[in-house]
Design a protein around this motif. Structure first.
Motif: not given
Length: 99
Positions: A64-78
């Motif tokens: 599923k992520t091949r056609d509909e990748p997850d959208v990330v809105s921020a960089v993960p915490p340190r």
């Protein structure tokens, strides 16, 4: 010894059902076990291995992520980005000469 295969048939009223028969003996139609009407044979990919449901779900998510990748809105915490040691160090490596 007869090898048994699982064949799929589709009834217009009750949907898809499986029938186990000796290989090569399934005809183009089979009687529906629910309503008794003729059901047509459905050709599908063979089940060559028994895969766990968890693995199938993981494969489906990956596809599923091949056609509909997850959208990330921020960089993960340190803390999530820091890489620690992969495990306990091997005691034999302590004896190696250091530069």
């Amino acid at each position: 010894m007869h090898r048994v295969a699982t064949y799929q048939f589709r009834c217009a009223e009750d949907g898809v059902f499986d029938v186990s028969l000796p290989m090569g003996t399934a005809g183009p139609q089979w009687r529906c076990p629910v309503c008794g009407s003729d059901a047509v044979r459905v050709f599908s990919a063979p089940m060559l291995s028994r895969t766990s449901r968890a693995l199938v779900a993981a494969i489906d998510r990956a596809e599923k992520t091949r056609d509909e990748p997850d959208v990330v809105s921020a960089v993960p915490p340190r803390s999530a980005r820091t890489l620690g040691p992969m495990g306990a160090p091997n005691p034999a490596l302590r004896r190696l000469p250091r530069p």
